[in-house]
Design an enzyme around this catalytic site. Structure first.
Site, PDB file in Angstrom:
ATOM      1  CG  MET A  54      -1.867  -1.227   1.192  1.00 25.80           C
ATOM      2  SD  MET A  54      -3.426  -0.994   2.065  1.00 25.80           S
ATOM      3  CE  MET A  54      -2.849  -0.695   3.718  1.00 25.80           C
ATOM      4  N   GLY A  83      10.995  -2.894   5.672  1.00 25.43           N
ATOM      5  CA  GLY A  83      10.268  -4.169   5.640  1.00 25.43           C
ATOM      6  C   GLY A  83       9.844  -4.489   4.213  1.00 25.43           C
ATOM      7  CG  HIS A  84       6.890  -2.081   2.213  1.00 27.10           C
ATOM      8  ND1 HIS A  84       6.776  -0.964   2.995  1.00 27.10           N
ATOM      9  CD2 HIS A  84       5.662  -2.663   2.187  1.00 27.10           C
ATOM     10  CE1 HIS A  84       5.528  -0.853   3.432  1.00 27.10           C
ATOM     11  NE2 HIS A  84       4.836  -1.866   2.961  1.00 27.10           N
ATOM     12  CE1 TYR A 132       4.882   8.501   3.935  1.00 26.41           C
ATOM     13  CE2 TYR A 132       5.365   7.102   5.814  1.00 26.41           C
ATOM     14  CZ  TYR A 132       5.377   8.339   5.207  1.00 26.41           C
ATOM     15  OH  TYR A 132       5.894   9.411   5.872  1.00 26.41           O
ATOM     16  CG  LEU A 133       7.342   1.434  -0.694  1.00 27.72           C
ATOM     17  CD1 LEU A 133       8.136   1.164  -1.961  1.00 27.72           C
ATOM     18  CD2 LEU A 133       6.370   0.293  -0.417  1.00 27.72           C
ATOM     19  CB  SER A 181       3.106   2.464   6.336  1.00 25.88           C
ATOM     20  OG  SER A 181       3.746   1.640   5.390  1.00 25.88           O
TER      21      SER A 181
HETATM   22  O1  PAF Z   1      -0.211  -5.815   3.586  1.00 24.14           O
HETATM   23  C1  PAF Z   1      -0.634  -4.902   2.847  1.00 24.14           C
HETATM   24  O2  PAF Z   1       0.028  -3.893   2.634  1.00 24.14           O
HETATM   25  C2  PAF Z   1      -2.001  -5.023   2.206  1.00 24.14           C
HETATM   26  O3  PAF Z   1      -2.891  -5.669   3.049  1.00 24.14           O
HETATM   27  C3  PAF Z   1      -1.955  -5.710   0.824  1.00 24.14           C
HETATM   28  C4  PAF Z   1      -1.481  -7.151   0.930  1.00 24.14           C
HETATM   29  C5  PAF Z   1      -1.052  -4.935  -0.118  1.00 24.14           C
HETATM   30  C6  PAF Z   1      -3.364  -5.741   0.219  1.00 24.14           C
HETATM   31  O4  PAF Z   1      -3.889  -4.468   0.068  1.00 24.14           O
END
Ligand code: PAF
Length: 294
Positions: free
Chosen positions: A30, A36-37, A32-33, A186
């Site tokens: 979603m 972790g991302h 705002y990395l 985030s």
């Molecule tokens: O974990 C998240 O950021 C969200 O739940 C996802 C998996 C991108 C689905 O919107």
């Protein structure tokens, strides 16, 4: 790196990769990395020919009183980070591209969503599964990467893939933490300095329980109560839940129950610090011999 904003443009960007049988690693986000991302992205980069990241704040998974409108967004910064991490395609759809009309058919997450975050956020996981299923259809990934911080989400997505025969391998990635143990999220941006100073209690309390189990504690009630009282000692903390469930089925333990040899249990908590609702968890594994392995 290509930025695409519609499903048609995404299809055009991936057509050759699909045709040539190249492997696609997919990281749904979603935005705002944070690190972790980026850990998910790096794992996808190592293990696949092509890496696709989606950035989409999914309205379907937010309740009417939740933070959809004010959920933090900074797409330009996200794109710079993703380019640095050698992503091939970023899919950043609008709500109209993802949901041309309000969906009338959605996935139902069922009993696995009646505990933990699913109980506090009715409908949340139906929204998550629905958007993840749509993204899987649009991207057709070989592998998709999800963080273990969202353990219930991960278990539900693994179950969805099994139950509905999605041809994707789900790759779980361990939680990435700040130096003081706070899980990266985030939503940490919502914390005031005082709340930020107290928030590490969440992981500290879960780690206390992990050590207790390693030392032989098996009483579910004692573990849950011990975690609750440690968190409640911080003035800015307001507990949403502390729960122990079997993993990955997410079946709840009775309060009076004891962990049994061979059990794998998820001890998870959601706590408000001010307006930030933070979640974290640890997996407790008791060997068949009865010894705790952490
Ligand atoms: O974990 C998240 O950021 C969200 O739940 C996802 C998996 C991108 C689905 O919107």
């Amino acid at each position: 790196m290509r930025l695409v904003e519609t499903k048609e443009a995404l299809r055009a960007a991936l057509r050759e990769a699909w045709r040539d049988g190249r492997t696609i690693g997919f990281v749904p986000t979603m935005g705002y990395l944070h690190d972790g991302h980026l850990t998910l992205v790096d794992a996808a980069r190592r293990e696949n020919d092509l890496v696709v990241v989606s950035i989409f704040v999914n309205p379907l998974q937010f309740g009417p009183k939740e933070d959809f409108e004010r959920y933090p967004r900074d797409v330009d910064r996200d794109l710079r980070l993703l380019a640095d991490h050698h992503v091939d395609v970023v899919y950043h759809p609008s709500v109209a591209d993802m949901y041309p009309s309000a969906p009338r058919v959605m996935l139902r997450s069922g009993a696995m969503a009646e505990v933990l975050c699913g109980r506090s956020r009715p409908g949340h996981f139906d929204g998550v599964l629905t958007v993840v299923a749509k993204l899987f259809h649009r991207v057709r990934p070989t592998r998709a990467y999800f963080g273990q911080k969202d353990a219930q989400q991960l278990a539900l997505i693994q179950q969805m893939v099994r139950d509905l025969d999605f041809a994707v391998e789900i790759v779980p990635v361990p939680t990435v933490r700040e130096a003081d143990g706070l899980a990266m999220s985030s939503r940490n941006v919502y914390l005031s300095p005082e709340e930020r100073a107290e928030a590490p209690v969440l992981f500290a309390a879960l780690s206390w329980a992990e050590a207790e189990v390693a030392a032989g504690e098996r009483r579910v009630g004692a573990l849950v109560d011990g975690v609750r009282s440690r968190i409640a000692a911080k003035p800015s903390a307001r507990i949403d839940y502390v729960e122990l469930v079997r993993y990955p089925s997410l079946e709840p333990y009775a309060r009076e129950a004891m962990l049994q040899p061979g059990d794998t249990a998820l001890l998870a908590a959601a706590v408000y610090f001010g307006r930030a609702r933070l979640i974290d968890n640890v997996l407790l594994t008791v060997e068949a011999s009865g010894r705790a392995v952490g």
